[in-house]
Design a protein around this motif. Structure first.
Motif, PDB file in Angstrom:
ATOM      1  N   SER A   1       1.049  -1.480  -0.005  1.00  0.00           N
ATOM      2  CA  SER A   1       0.205  -0.086   0.156  1.00  0.00           C
ATOM      3  C   SER A   1       0.615   1.466  -0.184  1.00  0.00           C
ATOM      4  N   PRO A   2       1.351   1.461  -1.206  1.00  0.00           N
ATOM      5  CA  PRO A   2       2.041   3.203  -1.328  1.00  0.00           C
ATOM      6  C   PRO A   2       1.523   3.964  -0.758  1.00  0.00           C
ATOM      7  N   LEU A   3       1.929   4.742  -0.413  1.00  0.00           N
ATOM      8  CA  LEU A   3       1.409   6.646  -0.369  1.00  0.00           C
ATOM      9  C   LEU A   3       0.870   6.940  -1.284  1.00  0.00           C
ATOM     10  N   SER A   4       1.052   6.476  -2.475  1.00  0.00           N
ATOM     11  CA  SER A   4       0.234   7.560  -3.946  1.00  0.00           C
ATOM     12  C   SER A   4      -1.125   6.903  -4.131  1.00  0.00           C
ATOM     13  N   LYS A   5      -1.129   5.901  -3.228  1.00  0.00           N
ATOM     14  CA  LYS A   5      -2.537   4.905  -3.132  1.00  0.00           C
ATOM     15  C   LYS A   5      -2.798   5.210  -1.631  1.00  0.00           C
ATOM     16  N   GLY A   6      -2.475   5.619  -0.703  1.00  0.00           N
ATOM     17  CA  GLY A   6      -3.668   6.108   0.298  1.00  0.00           C
ATOM     18  C   GLY A   6      -2.637   5.555   1.375  1.00  0.00           C
ATOM     19  N   GLY A   7      -1.920   4.869   0.887  1.00  0.00           N
ATOM     20  CA  GLY A   7      -1.337   3.430   1.937  1.00  0.00           C
ATOM     21  C   GLY A   7      -0.140   4.228   2.806  1.00  0.00           C
ATOM     22  N   LEU A   8      -0.371   3.372   3.779  1.00  0.00           N
ATOM     23  CA  LEU A   8       1.416   3.258   5.304  1.00  0.00           C
ATOM     24  C   LEU A   8       3.006   3.232   4.364  1.00  0.00           C
ATOM     25  N   GLY A   9       3.180   2.771   3.284  1.00  0.00           N
ATOM     26  CA  GLY A   9       4.346   2.282   2.975  1.00  0.00           C
ATOM     27  C   GLY A   9       4.629   0.467   3.319  1.00  0.00           C
ATOM     28  N   ALA A  10       5.972   0.485   3.180  1.00  0.00           N
ATOM     29  CA  ALA A  10       6.345  -0.443   3.841  1.00  0.00           C
ATOM     30  C   ALA A  10       7.036  -0.338   4.882  1.00  0.00           C
ATOM     31  N   LEU A  11       7.150  -1.055   5.828  1.00  0.00           N
ATOM     32  CA  LEU A  11       8.167  -0.925   6.751  1.00  0.00           C
ATOM     33  C   LEU A  11       8.660  -2.170   6.927  1.00  0.00           C
ATOM     34  N   GLU A  12      10.054  -2.016   7.587  1.00  0.00           N
ATOM     35  CA  GLU A  12      10.976  -2.830   7.819  1.00  0.00           C
ATOM     36  C   GLU A  12      12.230  -2.521   8.806  1.00  0.00           C
ATOM     37  N   ILE A  13      11.841  -3.616  10.229  1.00  0.00           N
ATOM     38  CA  ILE A  13      12.830  -3.275  10.949  1.00  0.00           C
ATOM     39  C   ILE A  13      13.908  -4.348  10.751  1.00  0.00           C
ATOM     40  N   ALA A  14      15.895  -3.865  10.925  1.00  0.00           N
ATOM     41  CA  ALA A  14      16.495  -4.872  11.044  1.00  0.00           C
ATOM     42  C   ALA A  14      17.722  -4.586  11.928  1.00  0.00           C
ATOM     43  N   VAL A  15      18.429  -6.028  12.284  1.00  0.00           N
ATOM     44  CA  VAL A  15      19.205  -5.935  13.500  1.00  0.00           C
ATOM     45  C   VAL A  15      20.454  -6.121  12.466  1.00  0.00           C
ATOM     46  N   ARG A  16      21.380  -5.853  13.329  1.00  0.00           N
ATOM     47  CA  ARG A  16      22.979  -6.661  12.323  1.00  0.00           C
ATOM     48  C   ARG A  16      23.695  -6.086  13.039  1.00  0.00           C
ATOM     49  N   TYR A  17      25.010  -7.464  13.511  1.00  0.00           N
ATOM     50  CA  TYR A  17      26.122  -6.881  13.886  1.00  0.00           C
ATOM     51  C   TYR A  17      27.375  -7.616  12.870  1.00  0.00           C
ATOM     52  N   GLN A  18      28.192  -6.588  13.330  1.00  0.00           N
ATOM     53  CA  GLN A  18      29.611  -7.078  11.820  1.00  0.00           C
ATOM     54  C   GLN A  18      31.097  -7.362  12.847  1.00  0.00           C
ATOM     55  N   LEU A  19      31.589  -7.568  12.341  1.00  0.00           N
ATOM     56  CA  LEU A  19      33.101  -7.585  13.011  1.00  0.00           C
ATOM     57  C   LEU A  19      34.738  -7.661  11.612  1.00  0.00           C
ATOM     58  N   LEU A  20      35.275  -6.825  11.843  1.00  0.00           N
ATOM     59  CA  LEU A  20      36.510  -6.773  11.414  1.00  0.00           C
ATOM     60  C   LEU A  20      37.872  -6.798  11.506  1.00  0.00           C
ATOM     61  N   ASP A  21      38.461  -7.556  11.565  1.00  0.00           N
ATOM     62  CA  ASP A  21      39.520  -7.443  11.441  1.00  0.00           C
ATOM     63  C   ASP A  21      40.455  -7.423  10.831  1.00  0.00           C
ATOM     64  N   ASN A  22      42.028  -6.250  10.476  1.00  0.00           N
ATOM     65  CA  ASN A  22      43.426  -6.172   9.851  1.00  0.00           C
ATOM     66  C   ASN A  22      43.831  -6.369  10.537  1.00  0.00           C
ATOM     67  N   THR A  23      44.146  -7.022  11.742  1.00  0.00           N
ATOM     68  CA  THR A  23      45.780  -6.792  12.835  1.00  0.00           C
ATOM     69  C   THR A  23      46.912  -7.765  12.779  1.00  0.00           C
ATOM     70  N   ASP A  24      46.642  -8.467  11.281  1.00  0.00           N
ATOM     71  CA  ASP A  24      47.233  -9.573  11.139  1.00  0.00           C
ATOM     72  C   ASP A  24      47.968  -8.191  10.469  1.00  0.00           C
ATOM     73  N   ALA A  25      48.319  -6.800   9.510  1.00  0.00           N
ATOM     74  CA  ALA A  25      49.074  -6.042   9.634  1.00  0.00           C
ATOM     75  C   ALA A  25      49.461  -5.396  10.155  1.00  0.00           C
ATOM     76  N   ALA A  26      51.200  -4.914   9.961  1.00  0.00           N
ATOM     77  CA  ALA A  26      51.239  -4.572  11.333  1.00  0.00           C
ATOM     78  C   ALA A  26      51.076  -3.106  11.854  1.00  0.00           C
ATOM     79  N   THR A  27      49.945  -2.332  10.716  1.00  0.00           N
ATOM     80  CA  THR A  27      49.672  -1.112  11.118  1.00  0.00           C
ATOM     81  C   THR A  27      48.236  -1.421  11.394  1.00  0.00           C
ATOM     82  N   GLY A  28      47.198  -2.218  10.899  1.00  0.00           N
ATOM     83  CA  GLY A  28      45.404  -2.796  11.075  1.00  0.00           C
ATOM     84  C   GLY A  28      45.161  -2.881  12.178  1.00  0.00           C
ATOM     85  N   GLY A  29      44.217  -2.074  12.120  1.00  0.00           N
ATOM     86  CA  GLY A  29      43.074  -1.976  13.065  1.00  0.00           C
ATOM     87  C   GLY A  29      41.944  -3.535  13.287  1.00  0.00           C
ATOM     88  N   LYS A  30      41.268  -2.820  14.165  1.00  0.00           N
ATOM     89  CA  LYS A  30      40.020  -4.021  14.511  1.00  0.00           C
ATOM     90  C   LYS A  30      38.736  -3.122  14.603  1.00  0.00           C
TER      91      LYS A  30
END
Length: 395
Positions: free
Chosen positions: A315-344
């Motif tokens: 039901s898009p707004l153009s047709k008098g609706g609410l539109g689409a609602l979505e909730i999302a969660v995410r966890y992410q990890l990045l490890d560059n510490t194998d490099a001499a000056t890399g971060g995490k």
């Protein structure tokens, strides 16, 4: 319906859809079709306007607010006959215009051959357009384990599609729009996915990808700094540091996830290994995400290519609706510490997406982040929160 196609030339079942003569407004902009239906032309564009604020950092310079025009793309696409597709896009958001998608493709229901500069296939989010991904930024697997050429690459891509699987192979040189990257790199990539379960309401996704990249002999060093908790704050990053005299590299990853009704979830892991004349460096990334279409739409997953696409509101707004609602969660990890000056870095995020129309979306991301730098102005461990928002228009 769960099935959808990434190609504008195909219906959900993969069968070519002949254009209708005249002018078609179904995609948000006028699509002009010749009287015999053998030629079509459509203007296309995308705009992303972002704003963000960061707080809680131990470093006052990191606690800042700002905004940016992240993307401003204009272009066109169309068909010649039933199988030949063409597209061209230029991004005007940077200091100078940059070519993005610019290719021609021969498409059938079960295969595709592309020549030109196109988004490469690597992971679920790395293979998906930014107007379909659930968060403002692609996950760390897509961003941090990309080859030197970047997300795009000028070359040849071949794809084969089955009833519940696909395989893509690519040979690509440098991305013309990736400024500052050394020239004459060559990357060989492959990705495949399989849906062991696929119904109208559910699908299970299994995928894998890999690449080999060969650096030019005169490349003195390479580096990559991954933005964290959004793109606006350039003082919040996870660095790799400069790797001297690189020779070649490989990357590989796995994908697991699926959709069930209005819910979805994905796990992605990836690794990039870089060989220099004196050392071997590994970059590791992980992302776990899940979401729920509150208003009941089918999640933006296309089983044809194992990618994320736009969501069409019931039901898009153009047709008098609410539109689409979505909730999302995410966890992410990045490890560059194998490099001499890399971060995490690690990050936990909550996102809210409001799709007013299929071509317009409002996004809000709230993240709690932690980064650890070995050297530099922000050396040491640091934590904080970032709040970001986006107006996205894509037609």
């Amino acid at each position: 319906m769960l099935l959808s196609a990434t190609s504008p030339a195909f219906a959900a079942d993969g069968v070519p859809t002949p254009p209708t003569a005249g002018v078609n407004w179904d995609k948000g902009t006028p699509e002009f079709v010749s009287a015999d239906g053998q030629f079509s032309f459509r203007l296309k564009g995308r705009m992303m306007l972002d704003a963000a604020t960061t707080s809680g950092s131990s470093y006052p310079l990191r606690n800042r607010s700002g905004d940016e025009l992240r993307t401003l793309r204009l272009g066109f696409d169309g068909m010649v006959g039933d199988h030949l597709y063409y597209t061209f896009e230029t991004d005007f958001a940077g200091d100078k215009p940059a070519v993005k998608g610019a290719y021609i493709a021969w498409r059938t229901p079960h295969s595709e051959l592309t020549v030109g500069n196109r988004l490469s296939e690597r992971g679920v989010e790395g293979s998906s357009s930014s107007d379909g991904t659930p968060f403002m930024e692609r996950n760390a697997v897509a961003s941090a384990t990309a080859p030197l050429k970047g997300f795009y690459g000028l070359g040849v891509i071949g794809k084969v599609y089955g009833r519940d699987w696909h395989i893509a192979a690519q040979v690509a040189g440098d991305d013309p729009g990736n400024r500052g990257v050394a020239r004459d790199t060559v990357t060989y990539m492959v990705r495949g996915h399989w849906n062991p379960i696929k119904t109208r309401q559910a699908a299970v996704h299994l995928g894998a990808w890999g690449f080999y990249e060969n650096y030019p002999s005169d490349l003195a060093s390479l580096s990559r700094t991954t933005t964290w908790a959004g793109h606006v704050n350039d003082r919040l990053q996870v660095p790799l540091g400069a790797l001297r005299d690189p020779v070649d590299g490989i990357g590989y990853g796995l994908e697991l996830g699926g959709v069930a009704g209005p819910r979805w979830s994905f796990l992605e892991v990836g690794r990039r290994e870089i060989e220099t004349r004196t050392e071997h460096v590994e970059v590791e990334a992980l992302s776990v995400s899940a979401g729920w279409m509150i208003t009941g739409e089918t999640p933006s997953y296309s089983p044809r290519g194992g990618t994320l696409t736009k969501v069409a509101p019931k039901s898009p707004l153009s047709k008098g609706g609410l539109g689409a609602l979505e909730i999302a969660v995410r966890y992410q990890l990045l490890d560059n510490t194998d490099a001499a000056t890399g971060g995490k870095g690690q990050e936990a995020s909550v996102g809210l997406n409001w799709r007013l129309e299929e071509w317009m979306r409002l996004m809000v991301n709230l993240s709690h982040w932690e980064v650890d730098h070995k050297v530099g102005r922000y050396a040491g461990n640091d934590t904080g929160e970032s709040l970001a928002g986006r107006v996205l228009v894509s037609f």
